[in-house]
Design an enzyme around this catalytic site. Structure first.
Site, PDB file in Angstrom:
ATOM      1  N   LYS A 119      -7.050  -9.379 -19.273  1.00 51.10           N
ATOM      2  CA  LYS A 119      -7.501  -9.741 -20.620  1.00 51.10           C
ATOM      3  C   LYS A 119      -7.414 -11.243 -20.918  1.00 51.10           C
ATOM      4  O   LYS A 119      -8.359 -11.835 -21.430  1.00 51.10           O
ATOM      5  CB  LYS A 119      -6.672  -8.966 -21.649  1.00 51.10           C
ATOM      6  CG  LYS A 119      -7.237  -9.018 -23.042  1.00 51.10           C
ATOM      7  CD  LYS A 119      -8.313  -7.978 -23.191  1.00 51.10           C
ATOM      8  CE  LYS A 119      -8.862  -7.864 -24.583  1.00 51.10           C
ATOM      9  NZ  LYS A 119      -9.773  -6.715 -24.685  1.00 51.10           N
TER      10      LYS A 119
ATOM     11  N   HIS B 265       7.967  -7.396  -3.803  1.00 44.16           N
ATOM     12  CA  HIS B 265       6.671  -7.801  -4.373  1.00 44.16           C
ATOM     13  C   HIS B 265       6.804  -9.111  -5.153  1.00 44.16           C
ATOM     14  O   HIS B 265       7.219  -9.081  -6.317  1.00 44.16           O
ATOM     15  CB  HIS B 265       6.148  -6.713  -5.310  1.00 44.16           C
ATOM     16  CG  HIS B 265       5.679  -5.488  -4.605  1.00 44.16           C
ATOM     17  ND1 HIS B 265       4.410  -5.362  -4.098  1.00 44.16           N
ATOM     18  CD2 HIS B 265       6.317  -4.344  -4.291  1.00 44.16           C
ATOM     19  CE1 HIS B 265       4.276  -4.185  -3.517  1.00 44.16           C
ATOM     20  NE2 HIS B 265       5.425  -3.549  -3.607  1.00 44.16           N
TER      21      HIS B 265
ATOM     22  N   CYS C 101       5.378  -6.110   1.483  1.00 48.30           N
ATOM     23  CA  CYS C 101       5.713  -4.685   1.437  1.00 48.30           C
ATOM     24  C   CYS C 101       5.084  -3.920   2.622  1.00 48.30           C
ATOM     25  O   CYS C 101       5.525  -4.092   3.743  1.00 48.30           O
ATOM     26  CB  CYS C 101       5.293  -4.118   0.086  1.00 48.30           C
ATOM     27  SG  CYS C 101       6.127  -2.583  -0.258  1.00 48.30           S
ATOM     28  N   TYR C 102       4.057  -3.128   2.404  1.00 46.25           N
ATOM     29  CA  TYR C 102       3.407  -2.452   3.536  1.00 46.25           C
ATOM     30  C   TYR C 102       2.946  -3.496   4.563  1.00 46.25           C
ATOM     31  O   TYR C 102       2.997  -3.276   5.771  1.00 46.25           O
ATOM     32  CB  TYR C 102       2.213  -1.636   3.034  1.00 46.25           C
ATOM     33  CG  TYR C 102       1.472  -0.862   4.112  1.00 46.25           C
ATOM     34  CD1 TYR C 102       2.042   0.270   4.682  1.00 46.25           C
ATOM     35  CD2 TYR C 102       0.206  -1.270   4.544  1.00 46.25           C
ATOM     36  CE1 TYR C 102       1.365   0.990   5.672  1.00 46.25           C
ATOM     37  CE2 TYR C 102      -0.476  -0.563   5.524  1.00 46.25           C
ATOM     38  CZ  TYR C 102       0.110   0.575   6.088  1.00 46.25           C
ATOM     39  OH  TYR C 102      -0.553   1.277   7.061  1.00 46.25           O
TER      40      TYR C 102
ATOM     41  N   GLY D 283       0.841  -1.195   0.000  1.00 44.93           N
ATOM     42  CA  GLY D 283       0.000   0.000   0.000  1.00 44.93           C
ATOM     43  C   GLY D 283       0.869   1.235   0.000  1.00 44.93           C
ATOM     44  O   GLY D 283       2.063   1.160   0.288  1.00 44.93           O
TER      45      GLY D 283
ATOM     46  N   GLU E 127       4.501 -10.783  -6.407  1.00 49.55           N
ATOM     47  CA  GLU E 127       3.421 -10.914  -7.401  1.00 49.55           C
ATOM     48  C   GLU E 127       3.739 -10.303  -8.758  1.00 49.55           C
ATOM     49  O   GLU E 127       3.112 -10.643  -9.751  1.00 49.55           O
ATOM     50  CB  GLU E 127       2.120 -10.297  -6.850  1.00 49.55           C
ATOM     51  CG  GLU E 127       2.102  -8.775  -6.707  1.00 49.55           C
ATOM     52  CD  GLU E 127       2.742  -8.253  -5.414  1.00 49.55           C
ATOM     53  OE1 GLU E 127       3.513  -9.001  -4.791  1.00 49.55           O
ATOM     54  OE2 GLU E 127       2.481  -7.098  -5.047  1.00 49.55           O
TER      55      GLU E 127
ATOM     56  N   SER F  43     -20.659  -4.522 -28.397  1.00 45.91           N
ATOM     57  CA  SER F  43     -19.940  -3.998 -29.554  1.00 45.91           C
ATOM     58  C   SER F  43     -19.463  -5.128 -30.452  1.00 45.91           C
ATOM     59  O   SER F  43     -19.104  -4.907 -31.593  1.00 45.91           O
ATOM     60  CB  SER F  43     -18.738  -3.185 -29.081  1.00 45.91           C
ATOM     61  OG  SER F  43     -17.753  -4.059 -28.559  1.00 45.91           O
ATOM     62  N   GLY F  44     -19.455  -6.329 -29.903  1.00 46.10           N
ATOM     63  CA  GLY F  44     -18.914  -7.450 -30.673  1.00 46.10           C
ATOM     64  C   GLY F  44     -17.456  -7.718 -30.324  1.00 46.10           C
ATOM     65  O   GLY F  44     -16.889  -8.717 -30.711  1.00 46.10           O
ATOM     66  N   GLY F  45     -16.837  -6.795 -29.572  1.00 45.40           N
ATOM     67  CA  GLY F  45     -15.460  -6.997 -29.114  1.00 45.40           C
ATOM     68  C   GLY F  45     -15.417  -8.028 -27.995  1.00 45.40           C
ATOM     69  O   GLY F  45     -16.458  -8.470 -27.499  1.00 45.40           O
ATOM     70  N   VAL F  46     -14.197  -8.394 -27.581  1.00 44.94           N
ATOM     71  CA  VAL F  46     -14.034  -9.473 -26.605  1.00 44.94           C
ATOM     72  C   VAL F  46     -14.731  -9.146 -25.279  1.00 44.94           C
ATOM     73  O   VAL F  46     -15.505  -9.955 -24.756  1.00 44.94           O
ATOM     74  CB  VAL F  46     -12.528  -9.723 -26.316  1.00 44.94           C
ATOM     75  CG1 VAL F  46     -12.353 -10.908 -25.378  1.00 44.94           C
ATOM     76  CG2 VAL F  46     -11.763  -9.938 -27.597  1.00 44.94           C
ATOM     77  N   ASP F  47     -14.480  -7.947 -24.756  1.00 39.31           N
ATOM     78  CA  ASP F  47     -14.940  -7.649 -23.395  1.00 39.31           C
ATOM     79  C   ASP F  47     -16.461  -7.619 -23.280  1.00 39.31           C
ATOM     80  O   ASP F  47     -17.038  -8.247 -22.394  1.00 39.31           O
ATOM     81  CB  ASP F  47     -14.354  -6.316 -22.910  1.00 39.31           C
ATOM     82  CG  ASP F  47     -12.848  -6.273 -23.063  1.00 39.31           C
ATOM     83  OD1 ASP F  47     -12.257  -7.339 -23.309  1.00 39.31           O
ATOM     84  OD2 ASP F  47     -12.266  -5.178 -22.945  1.00 39.31           O
ATOM     85  N   SER F  48     -17.111  -6.887 -24.192  1.00 36.68           N
ATOM     86  CA  SER F  48     -18.567  -6.814 -24.081  1.00 36.68           C
ATOM     87  C   SER F  48     -19.197  -8.169 -24.423  1.00 36.68           C
ATOM     88  O   SER F  48     -20.221  -8.541 -23.866  1.00 36.68           O
ATOM     89  CB  SER F  48     -19.141  -5.690 -24.940  1.00 36.68           C
ATOM     90  OG  SER F  48     -18.976  -5.950 -26.307  1.00 36.68           O
ATOM     91  N   SER F  49     -18.563  -8.922 -25.303  1.00 36.70           N
ATOM     92  CA  SER F  49     -19.109 -10.239 -25.661  1.00 36.70           C
ATOM     93  C   SER F  49     -19.052 -11.200 -24.478  1.00 36.70           C
ATOM     94  O   SER F  49     -20.008 -11.917 -24.201  1.00 36.70           O
ATOM     95  CB  SER F  49     -18.320 -10.853 -26.814  1.00 36.70           C
ATOM     96  OG  SER F  49     -18.409 -10.040 -27.945  1.00 36.70           O
TER      97      SER F  49
END
Ligand code: XMP
Length: 524
Positions: free
Chosen positions: A380, A177, A89-90, A62, A179, A231-237
Site C-alpha cells: 500500500k 528471515h 531459510c529453505y 519456502g 526480510e 472507484s475513486g479509491g487509492v488502488d484503482s486510481s
C-alpha cells in the site's frame, strides 16, 4: 552487466521464488534499499540469469523440505554463475544440501518465532551491525554439516549454523528471515549483501519503476484496449493513472454511480480523471437502479449482495457495449500484493489466489477478459508513493479507505434517497472539519453513520422528532484492530453543532467510543 530494458541501466538482483509467503517482502526490502530486483520461478535456468546479467542471487524461503523427494531445486549452475548467492531459510538448506559435503537433517524441534542471533565472526554481511540481534525464525530442518568451503558466522539458541558463509565464492546463508519486520536490522543485513557483497548500485527509484512498468504494460497490451472499474479509491486510481501513462486512450475507465457515493463524488471523479488527466472516462449513472433493487432491504448481508450483484450487472452491460465498438481484451484491477493471499510458484507457474475483490470478483471470467494487474507486487505505501509520482493529488493518494458498498453499509436499515442525502451532508461536514483541524490524514477513518431511529429534540420553541447521526472516527494500522480516536472536544463540538444546524433531519449527534474488536469499524 546491467539491465538495459529501461533508459537508465540498472544492476539486477534475482530472487528465486521457492514459494515463501515472504518472497514479495524480500523484493520489497530490496526496493527499500534502492536496488532493482526481479522475482524468478525457482527453476529458472542459470543461462537466463546470466543473460540478464544479474549481480547476485537470493534463494527465498519456502514451505518444502529439501529432504522430501521432488522438493523444488534451483538449476545447479546457479552456483557457477560467479555471482554472490544468499540463501534464506529453505534457501540455506538448499545450499547445504546441494553444495558438496553438507547435510541437512530433520530437526526434533521446529524453530519458530523469536531467536537471539549472536554474531561469532567478522563478515561483510554483518558490517556495521551490533554483535547481538533479535531475529525471526520459521523452519523445521536443521543443517548438520556445512558444505565444503563454508564456515559459521553466527548462531542462535537452537542453531550453531544460523548464518554461514563461503566468503571466497560469495555464498551466504541465513537460517532466519532478515526480510520480516521482526528481524532487527534485517534490512541492513540485506543492504550489506546487495551493496557490499554483490556491489549493486543503489539507484532504483519509483520514477524508474514507472518507466519499466509503462514499457511492460505497452508490451502486454499491444494495440488492444483495457477497461478499468474506477472507484475513486487509492488502488484503482493509481492503476488508472499508471495504465493511462502507458497507453493513453486505449484505456477506458468506468465509474459506476450507485447512489451510495459521498457528496459530489461523481463530479470530483469526472473533474480529476476526465478533465485533468484527460482519461477516457465513462460514467454509468445508475443510482435509481441500485435504490430500486435495495428498496425495503435492511439486512446488511443482503444489502451487500444486492449492491455487488447490481454492480456486476451494470459493469457487464457497459463492457458488452464497449466490446461491440472496440478490441477490448483486458480488465485492469488495482490488486495489491496484500490482496494476493498466497503466491505459490512451485510449479514455475505462479498460481495466485486472489481475495474476492469487492465488487469485481469473477468479472474477468464472465466477460472473457484477461486480467491486467500492474500493482500486484506492491504494498500500500508503495502504491501511494507511485500515485504521487504519477501526479495524483494528496486527497486521492492519502484518502481514507471507503468500503465497496459505500454508504450502503453506513445508512443502517432500509436505504432511501432522503436518508442517504442527510448522511451525505453530515459526512461532508465531518470531512471538512477533520481537514480543517488537520486530523483527516492522522486517523484511519472518519465517517458518519445514519441511524434509523428518531429521537426527540427541541429547536427554537418547537419539539422535533428527527434522526441520529453517529460519528465513527478510528485509529488503526491495518483495519484488523482499531481504537476510537481521541478527537479534541472543541472539534467534536464544532462537528456536532454544524451537523445539527446545517443538516435538516438531524437533531442528535453521538460519538462511537468502541474499539475493534469487539466492535467493527463499519456499523452496517
Ligand atoms: P470492519 O467494519 O470489518 O472493516 O472493521 C474493516 C475495514 O474494511 C472496510 N470495509 C470494506 N472495504 N469493501 C471494502 O472494500 C467492503 O465491503 C468493506 N466492508 C468494510 C472498512 O471501511 C474498514 O476499513
Amino acid at each position: 552487466m546491467k539491465d538495459k530494458t529501461s533508459s537508465q541501466t540498472q544492476d539486477v538482483i534475482a530472487v528465486l521464488d521457492f514459494g515463501s509467503q515472504y518472497t514479495q517482502v524480500i523484493a520489497r526490502r530490496i526496493r527499500e534499499c534502492n536496488v532493482y530486483s526481479k522475482i524468478y520461478p525457482f527453476n529458472t535456468k542459470a543461462s537466463v540469469l546470466k543473460k540478464q546479467g544479474v549481480k547476485g542471487v537470493i534463494l527465498s524461503g519456502g514451505p518444502s523440505s529439501v529432504l522430501t523427494k521432488g522438493s523444488p531445486r534451483p538449476d545447479a549452475k546457479v552456483f557457477e554463475l560467479g555471482v554472490p548467492v544468499l540463501g534464506i531459510c529453505y534457501g540455506i538448506q538448499l545450499m547445504a544440501h546441494m553444495l558438496g559435503g553438507g547435510s541437512v537433517a530433520k530437526s526434533p524441534q521446529r524453530e519458530f518465532g523469536h531467536g537471539t542471533l549472536k554474531i561469532g565472526k567478522k563478515s561483510p554481511l554483518f558490517e556495521g551491525l551490533p554483535k547481538t540481534l533479535n531475529v525471526w525464525n520459521s523452519h523445521g530442518d536443521r543443517i548438520d554439516t556445512l558444505p565444503k568451503g563454508f564456515s559459521p558466522i553466527a548462531a542462535t539458541e537452537n542453531s550453531s549454523f544460523a548464518a554461514i558463509e563461503d566468503r571466497k565464492r560469495g555464498f551466504y546463508g541465513l537460517q532466519f528471515h532478515p526480510e520480516v519486520a521482526h528481524s532487527e536490522l534485517g534490512i541492513e543485513l540485506l543492504r550489506n549483501f546487495l551493496c557490499k557483497i554483490c556491489g549493486a548500485e543503489a539507484n532504483w527509484s519509483m520514477s524508474e519503476y514507472i518507466e519499466r512498468k509503462v514499457e511492460e504494460i505497452r508490451e502486454t497490451v499491444g494495440k488492444d484496449r483495457v477497461i478499468l472499474g474506477l472507484s475513486g479509491g487509492v488502488d484503482s486510481s493509481v492503476a488508472a493513472a499508471l495504465i493511462h501513462r502507458a497507453i493513453g486512450k486505449q484505456l477506458t475507465c468506468v465509474f459506476v454511480d450507485n447512489g451510495l457515493c459521498r457528496l459530489h463524488e461523481r463530479e470530483q471523479v469526472e473533474k480529476l480523471y476526465g478533465d485533468h488527466f484527460d482519461l477516457d472516462l465513462r460514467v454509468a449513472r445508475k443510482s435509481a437502479l441500485f435504490l430500486k433493487k435495495l428498496k425495503g432491504v435492511s439486512d446488511p448481508e443482503r444489502k451487500r449482495k444486492i449492491i455487488g450483484r447490481t454492480f456486476v450487472e451494470v459493469f457487464d452491460d457497459v463492457v458488452t457495449k464497449l466490446k461491440k465498438k472496440g478490441n477490448y481484451r483486458f480488465l485492469a484491477q488495482g490488486t495489491l500484493y496484500p490482496d494476493v493471499i498466497e503466491s505459490v510458484a512451485i510449479d514455475g507457474n505462479p498460481a495466485a489466489l486472489i481475495k474476492s475483490h469487492h465488487n469485481v470478483g469473477g468479472l474477468p471470467k464472465k466477460m472473457k477478459l484477461d486480467l491486467l494487474e500492474p500493482l500486484r507486487e506492491l504494498f500500500k505505501d508503495e502504491v501511494r508513493a507511485l500515485g504521487s509520482e504519477l501526479g495524483l493529488p494528496k486527497e486521492v493518494v492519502w484518502r481514507q479507505p471507503f468500503p465497496g458498498p459505500g454508504l450502503g453499509v453506513r445508512m443502517l436499515g432500509a436505504l432511501n434517497k432522503p436518508g442517504l442525502d442527510v448522511l451525505r451532508k453530515a459526512d461532508a461536514i465531518l470531512h471538512e472539519e477533520m481537514m480543517a483541524s488537520d486530523l483527516y490524514y492522522k486517523v484511519w477513518q472518519s465517517f458518519c453513520v445514519f441511524l434509523p431511529v428518531k429521537t426527540v429534540g427541541v429547536m427554537g420553541d418547537e419539539r422535533t422528532y428527527e434522526n441520529v447521526i453517529a460519528l465513527r472516527i478510528v485509529e488503526s494500522v491495518d483495519a484488523m484492530t482499531a481504537d476510537w480516536a481521541r478527537v479534541p472536544n472543541e472539534v467534536l463540538r464544532t462537528i456536532s453543532n454544524r451537523i445539527i444546524n446545517e443538516v435538516s433531519g438531524v437533531n442528535r449527534v453521538v460519538l462511537d467510543i468502541s474499539s475493534k474488536p469487539p466492535s467493527t469499524i463499519e456499523w452496517e
